[in-house]
Design a protein around this motif. Sequence first.
Motif, PDB file in Angstrom:
ATOM      1  N   GLY A 251       0.796  -1.227   0.000  1.00  0.00           N
ATOM      2  CA  GLY A 251       0.000   0.000   0.000  1.00  0.00           C
ATOM      3  C   GLY A 251       0.823   1.268   0.000  1.00  0.00           C
ATOM      4  N   ASN A 252       2.151   1.150  -0.120  1.00  0.00           N
ATOM      5  CA  ASN A 252       3.013   2.329  -0.085  1.00  0.00           C
ATOM      6  C   ASN A 252       2.769   3.227  -1.292  1.00  0.00           C
ATOM      7  OD1 ASN A 252       4.401  -0.204   1.028  1.00  0.00           O
ATOM      8  ND2 ASN A 252       5.490   1.428   2.074  1.00  0.00           N
ATOM      9  N   THR A 253       2.854   4.506  -1.077  1.00  0.00           N
ATOM     10  CA  THR A 253       2.684   5.468  -2.158  1.00  0.00           C
ATOM     11  C   THR A 253       3.782   5.295  -3.200  1.00  0.00           C
ATOM     12  OG1 THR A 253       1.727   7.050  -0.597  1.00  0.00           O
ATOM     13  CG2 THR A 253       2.464   7.918  -2.732  1.00  0.00           C
ATOM     14  N   ASP A 254       3.370   5.165  -4.454  1.00  0.00           N
ATOM     15  CA  ASP A 254       4.291   5.068  -5.598  1.00  0.00           C
ATOM     16  C   ASP A 254       5.154   3.810  -5.582  1.00  0.00           C
ATOM     17  OD1 ASP A 254       3.394   7.553  -6.509  1.00  0.00           O
ATOM     18  OD2 ASP A 254       4.880   8.625  -5.289  1.00  0.00           O
ATOM     19  N   ILE A 255       4.836   2.851  -4.707  1.00  0.00           N
ATOM     20  CA  ILE A 255       5.576   1.571  -4.693  1.00  0.00           C
ATOM     21  C   ILE A 255       4.560   0.442  -4.637  1.00  0.00           C
ATOM     22  CG2 ILE A 255       7.228   0.110  -3.470  1.00  0.00           C
ATOM     23  CD1 ILE A 255       8.493   2.579  -2.299  1.00  0.00           C
ATOM     24  N   ALA A 256       4.497  -0.330  -5.689  1.00  0.00           N
ATOM     25  CA  ALA A 256       3.559  -1.448  -5.746  1.00  0.00           C
ATOM     26  C   ALA A 256       4.353  -2.742  -5.842  1.00  0.00           C
ATOM     27  CB  ALA A 256       2.631  -1.303  -6.949  1.00  0.00           C
ATOM     28  N   ILE A 257       4.523  -3.415  -4.710  1.00  0.00           N
ATOM     29  CA  ILE A 257       5.318  -4.639  -4.657  1.00  0.00           C
ATOM     30  C   ILE A 257       4.479  -5.742  -4.039  1.00  0.00           C
ATOM     31  CG2 ILE A 257       7.363  -5.741  -3.671  1.00  0.00           C
ATOM     32  CD1 ILE A 257       8.751  -3.045  -3.791  1.00  0.00           C
ATOM     33  N   SER A 258       4.315  -6.830  -4.782  1.00  0.00           N
ATOM     34  CA  SER A 258       3.533  -7.957  -4.297  1.00  0.00           C
ATOM     35  C   SER A 258       4.204  -8.598  -3.086  1.00  0.00           C
ATOM     36  CB  SER A 258       3.380  -8.998  -5.414  1.00  0.00           C
ATOM     37  OG  SER A 258       2.899 -10.223  -4.906  1.00  0.00           O
ATOM     38  N   SER A 259       3.378  -9.081  -2.172  1.00  0.00           N
ATOM     39  CA  SER A 259       3.930  -9.816  -1.030  1.00  0.00           C
ATOM     40  C   SER A 259       4.647 -11.081  -1.505  1.00  0.00           C
ATOM     41  CB  SER A 259       2.813 -10.180  -0.040  1.00  0.00           C
ATOM     42  OG  SER A 259       1.760 -10.868  -0.688  1.00  0.00           O
ATOM     43  N   PHE A 260       4.214 -11.642  -2.632  1.00  0.00           N
ATOM     44  CA  PHE A 260       4.920 -12.794  -3.201  1.00  0.00           C
ATOM     45  C   PHE A 260       6.299 -12.403  -3.708  1.00  0.00           C
ATOM     46  CE2 PHE A 260       0.587 -14.832  -4.474  1.00  0.00           C
ATOM     47  CZ  PHE A 260       0.411 -15.272  -3.166  1.00  0.00           C
ATOM     48  N   SER A 261       6.391 -11.214  -4.279  1.00  0.00           N
ATOM     49  CA  SER A 261       7.680 -10.751  -4.823  1.00  0.00           C
ATOM     50  C   SER A 261       8.732 -10.601  -3.736  1.00  0.00           C
ATOM     51  CB  SER A 261       7.503  -9.411  -5.548  1.00  0.00           C
ATOM     52  OG  SER A 261       6.676  -9.555  -6.683  1.00  0.00           O
ATOM     53  N   VAL A 262       8.291 -10.277  -2.521  1.00  0.00           N
ATOM     54  CA  VAL A 262       9.243 -10.130  -1.418  1.00  0.00           C
ATOM     55  C   VAL A 262       9.974 -11.447  -1.178  1.00  0.00           C
ATOM     56  CG1 VAL A 262       9.441  -9.743   1.062  1.00  0.00           C
ATOM     57  CG2 VAL A 262       7.969  -8.254  -0.304  1.00  0.00           C
ATOM     58  N   LEU A 263       9.229 -12.552  -1.138  1.00  0.00           N
ATOM     59  CA  LEU A 263       9.881 -13.844  -0.942  1.00  0.00           C
ATOM     60  C   LEU A 263      10.760 -14.201  -2.129  1.00  0.00           C
ATOM     61  CD1 LEU A 263       8.083 -14.019   1.534  1.00  0.00           C
ATOM     62  CD2 LEU A 263       7.659 -16.421   0.970  1.00  0.00           C
ATOM     63  N   ASP A 264      10.301 -13.867  -3.334  1.00  0.00           N
ATOM     64  CA  ASP A 264      11.141 -14.099  -4.515  1.00  0.00           C
ATOM     65  C   ASP A 264      12.477 -13.384  -4.376  1.00  0.00           C
ATOM     66  OD1 ASP A 264       9.251 -15.653  -5.793  1.00  0.00           O
ATOM     67  OD2 ASP A 264       8.424 -13.997  -6.965  1.00  0.00           O
ATOM     68  N   ASP A 265      12.439 -12.145  -3.900  1.00  0.00           N
ATOM     69  CA  ASP A 265      13.672 -11.363  -3.776  1.00  0.00           C
ATOM     70  C   ASP A 265      14.613 -11.972  -2.736  1.00  0.00           C
ATOM     71  OD1 ASP A 265      12.760  -9.686  -5.694  1.00  0.00           O
ATOM     72  OD2 ASP A 265      12.578  -7.913  -4.439  1.00  0.00           O
ATOM     73  N   ILE A 266      14.057 -12.504  -1.661  1.00  0.00           N
ATOM     74  CA  ILE A 266      14.913 -13.148  -0.659  1.00  0.00           C
ATOM     75  C   ILE A 266      15.526 -14.418  -1.233  1.00  0.00           C
ATOM     76  CG2 ILE A 266      14.986 -14.193   1.633  1.00  0.00           C
ATOM     77  CD1 ILE A 266      12.709 -12.339   2.466  1.00  0.00           C
ATOM     78  N   VAL A 267      14.761 -15.160  -2.021  1.00  0.00           N
ATOM     79  CA  VAL A 267      15.302 -16.359  -2.667  1.00  0.00           C
ATOM     80  C   VAL A 267      16.424 -15.984  -3.633  1.00  0.00           C
ATOM     81  CG1 VAL A 267      14.782 -18.277  -4.227  1.00  0.00           C
ATOM     82  CG2 VAL A 267      13.195 -17.711  -2.383  1.00  0.00           C
ATOM     83  N   VAL A 268      16.240 -14.903  -4.364  1.00  0.00           N
ATOM     84  CA  VAL A 268      17.313 -14.427  -5.258  1.00  0.00           C
ATOM     85  C   VAL A 268      18.584 -14.167  -4.452  1.00  0.00           C
ATOM     86  CG1 VAL A 268      18.063 -12.510  -6.731  1.00  0.00           C
ATOM     87  CG2 VAL A 268      15.780 -13.463  -7.007  1.00  0.00           C
ATOM     88  N   TYR A 269      18.439 -13.536  -3.309  1.00  0.00           N
ATOM     89  CA  TYR A 269      19.598 -13.260  -2.459  1.00  0.00           C
ATOM     90  C   TYR A 269      20.268 -14.558  -2.014  1.00  0.00           C
ATOM     91  CZ  TYR A 269      22.353 -11.199   1.331  1.00  0.00           C
ATOM     92  OH  TYR A 269      23.394 -10.812   2.142  1.00  0.00           O
ATOM     93  N   LEU A 270      19.464 -15.550  -1.669  1.00  0.00           N
ATOM     94  CA  LEU A 270      20.000 -16.827  -1.196  1.00  0.00           C
ATOM     95  C   LEU A 270      20.629 -17.643  -2.320  1.00  0.00           C
ATOM     96  CD1 LEU A 270      17.030 -17.877   1.122  1.00  0.00           C
ATOM     97  CD2 LEU A 270      19.250 -16.993   1.854  1.00  0.00           C
ATOM     98  N   SER A 271      20.302 -17.324  -3.569  1.00  0.00           N
ATOM     99  CA  SER A 271      20.809 -18.104  -4.696  1.00  0.00           C
ATOM    100  C   SER A 271      22.255 -17.789  -5.039  1.00  0.00           C
ATOM    101  CB  SER A 271      19.938 -17.860  -5.940  1.00  0.00           C
ATOM    102  OG  SER A 271      20.117 -16.527  -6.424  1.00  0.00           O
ATOM    103  N   ASN A 272      22.858 -16.837  -4.342  1.00  0.00           N
ATOM    104  CA  ASN A 272      24.269 -16.507  -4.547  1.00  0.00           C
ATOM    105  C   ASN A 272      25.119 -17.668  -4.023  1.00  0.00           C
ATOM    106  OD1 ASN A 272      26.910 -15.549  -4.480  1.00  0.00           O
ATOM    107  ND2 ASN A 272      26.343 -13.513  -3.732  1.00  0.00           N
ATOM    108  N   GLN A 273      25.613 -18.490  -4.933  1.00  0.00           N
ATOM    109  CA  GLN A 273      26.310 -19.702  -4.507  1.00  0.00           C
ATOM    110  C   GLN A 273      27.688 -19.418  -3.930  1.00  0.00           C
ATOM    111  OE1 GLN A 273      26.152 -22.603  -7.660  1.00  0.00           O
ATOM    112  NE2 GLN A 273      23.967 -22.927  -7.371  1.00  0.00           N
ATOM    113  N   GLU A 274      28.209 -18.247  -4.141  1.00  0.00           N
ATOM    114  CA  GLU A 274      29.451 -17.891  -3.453  1.00  0.00           C
ATOM    115  C   GLU A 274      29.198 -17.640  -1.973  1.00  0.00           C
ATOM    116  OE1 GLU A 274      31.385 -14.662  -5.367  1.00  0.00           O
ATOM    117  OE2 GLU A 274      31.783 -15.768  -7.221  1.00  0.00           O
ATOM    118  N   LYS A 275      28.019 -17.127  -1.643  1.00  0.00           N
ATOM    119  CA  LYS A 275      27.676 -16.851  -0.245  1.00  0.00           C
ATOM    120  C   LYS A 275      27.015 -18.054   0.434  1.00  0.00           C
ATOM    121  CE  LYS A 275      27.978 -13.398   1.537  1.00  0.00           C
ATOM    122  NZ  LYS A 275      29.104 -12.916   2.381  1.00  0.00           N
TER     123      LYS A 275
END
Length: 454
Positions: A251-275
Amino acid sequence: MMKKINYSIRILTALVFTIFLSSCSNDDDSIDTLNVYSATVNGSNLSDGLSNVALSGSIEIAFSHTLEAEAFEESFSFSDAQGEANYTASLGNAGSKAVISYSGLNPGSAYSIVVDQSSLGENGESLNTDFSGSFTTTSEVEETKTPCTSATADCIEQIEIAEGASFNFYSSYDIISDQEYTWEEIEEVVFVIHGQNRDADEYFRYMTNAVGDVGKLENTLIISPEFKEETNAADGELFWDNNWREGANSGNTDIAISSFSVLDDIVVYLSNQEKFPNLKEIKFAGHSSGAAFVQHYAFVNTSEAAYTEYEFQYIVANNQYFYYPDGRRYNEDTNEFYVPTDCTGYDFWPYGYETAPSYVDGMSQEDLLQQQITRNTIYLLGTDDTNTEGTLNTTDCAATLLGSNRLERGRNIFTFFDTFYTENNQELIEVPNVGHDADAMFNSDEFKNILSRD
């Protein structure tokens, strides 16, 4: 004259035959002999005197022929004066390379590697002599991490989802704030999604207790996302109405981000195989409203298709809002499926495909059906979750068409797939004598058995 020629021919024939036998003998030797082509430790040649070797890493030994895995494991040893090292062995390069992944070596210690002379090859080839090598580990003790389980601000991590938009979650390790550490110990991630009270701290506590009880706390990253409402969100933090559980935009002004996208973004972060070099499994578990989130996220998310190297699993505990891929519903009185005609909008999201959130744009109803069939989903149901009072939706016809209570709604969706899509990847597990209680569900023997599966 003829006699001399015949004699010469006999000698020549014998000579050729001798050469032939010699050639065959040499060929047999080459077939029966197994050679070591190269040996490295973390990319450096394995030679006596190699020092300052890391306490965790890998050894690779390349052979001239394909190995027989069990024979190699029996002939291989890796130890120091205190005993055998902690390692796992596997074969690569079409079976001709042994890869030994090790961890937890003793600092400043001399290690020996030996492959005994024996028949190691797939076709019986054997080493002419023992192969051996040695090295000394670094004397510096590597940093280790202790899981955070306090369910307090000490365990909160913050990730930036977009410029000026951040998201908080409880985490058993400081994966965001410590940018220098390599998370070699993490083999599995468990996301646990809170219910309508948005009590991510409580759910974090439930899950750390469960994971700790099965002895996997050191190797499991536990993440409890916090889908805040506007009144509790600080400046720059994402927030949602109650439709966070359905994948709606913030519901943030000028920011429309799905609650599903938040988990996707965390998974992207975890996919860094060097880390996160040893991450293999990612689980999503939710209860009540969190279960509604997980049931929908399971078949719409883009992460599973993008990261096929991980095993994904979804645990839906005591949900009341189920998505059906078509208009059929279960009649508990007749024990038959039918198409309702007296409930307008019963196939609207989150019950069906119509009016789906923008996250689903570009995905057809058939796309979602195929993902719902194939993705590993477990319906975890408390057998006492039959109360029709309180937060159970018994007024909207779209909800009541799902079943008379949460237990039956879970059973009905499983029966639907078991009836019409028998080759599905879904499972029904019931927890005896437990009602609508997240703590009791996630700390049940049934859920712990899920956590303990290989």
